[in-house]
Enzyme design. Sequence first.
Site, short mmCIF file in Angstrom:
data_model
loop_
_atom_site.label_atom_id
_atom_site.label_comp_id
_atom_site.label_asym_id
_atom_site.label_seq_id
_atom_site.Cartn_x
_atom_site.Cartn_y
_atom_site.Cartn_z
N ASP A 186 54.78 7.94 1.98
CA ASP A 186 55.58 8.76 0.98
C ASP A 186 57.24 8.87 1.25
OD1 ASP A 186 55.94 10.09 -1.52
OD2 ASP A 186 55.36 11.87 -0.60
N HIS A 218 55.06 18.01 2.38
CA HIS A 218 53.62 18.11 2.15
C HIS A 218 52.73 19.29 2.82
CE1 HIS A 218 53.98 13.44 2.02
NE2 HIS A 218 54.40 14.08 1.04
N SER A 258 56.21 15.42 6.37
CA SER A 258 54.79 15.65 6.27
C SER A 258 54.42 16.10 7.60
CB SER A 258 54.17 14.34 5.81
OG SER A 258 52.72 14.48 5.60
#
Length: 361
Positions: free
Chosen positions: A295, A199, A172
């Site tokens: 995540d 992401h 991310s």
Amino acid sequence: MRAETNKIRVLVVDDSAVMRKLISNLLARDDEIEVIATAIDGDFALGKIAQVKPDVVTLDLEMPRMDGLTTLEHIVNEHHLPVVMLSSFTERGAAATMQALEKGAVDFVCKPKVASQITGLADELISKVKGAARSEVMALNRSFAHADSKQAKRSSAIVSPGHTHLVAIGASSGGPHALRYLLPRLPADFAAPILIVQHLPEAFTAMLARWLDEMCAIEVKEAEAGELALPGRAYLAPARAHMKVKKVTNGAEIQLQPGAPVNGHMPSVDVLFNSVAESFGAAATAVILTGMGSDGATGLGEIRHAGGYTIAQDEASCAVYGMPRVAVQRGGVKQVMALADIAPHLISRIGRSSSVERRHV
């Protein structure tokens, strides 16, 4: 180097008075950050840097007179300061952001089309400014010469499917730079396909794939539904769908499934990792890189429970030690290692494929 006891001193550069005020207010929410000055464009910014000596600069890409990319070059080359870019969600903004990362920006944040919506980005902006202020991150970014692996590039490989191993990567905040470091260090005949969830806003994934592909010996592309994942190739999940993998007779089939966000993200690292655990189990290696949030932590644990090998990037080399930290805390990580050590470890563990025939172009 900034003293650890001091606040992170930030210069905010944006041609919009509204945005300068909003960004300053968001950063002021954190007790460890102090906005010491603002500037309306690149010319003013360079003068302010000499006067106030910030630790981090947030820089708008689209400005009159001296634009963001030109300003960035001056800041990085002359002042050696970490810069977080503020970009638009457009394809043009995505292309400019990739150029900014190439020119030395540490990270970026996408500004919403409506200024009033930027308050929703507070956590991301604060996290990335803190990550940018880390001296370790700056040292790492300076070492990003394009590895040796660009060498014989486009060995447009002929690859035999039917491989038995698969690598999955989740990232991310700070991920584009981490991938930029990791992937060029893998050889074109790397013996496993690589599936990546990073992401990003929708306009950015195809651009990131092209950017990475230009500097890697392996082929990097945006994943397509139903295609067979091949050794020596990396597949980046598009932002419009979750990516899964299914083991089939002749290898690994990529599946793209639109749906609701998982852990606040689409694509979600957990969705990919869970499918990898189910389909590949002990034949999988999973890596969780820099990023905020959690995540991927659950899915990484599932891969380890299924017998797969799991790696987390260490805190010192992370821009944001969020996702790896949660994964470690939950017990899903077999080994923690510095970003610089991950590619050599993957090569040693997985090896090169005799089924990849190099064809130089």
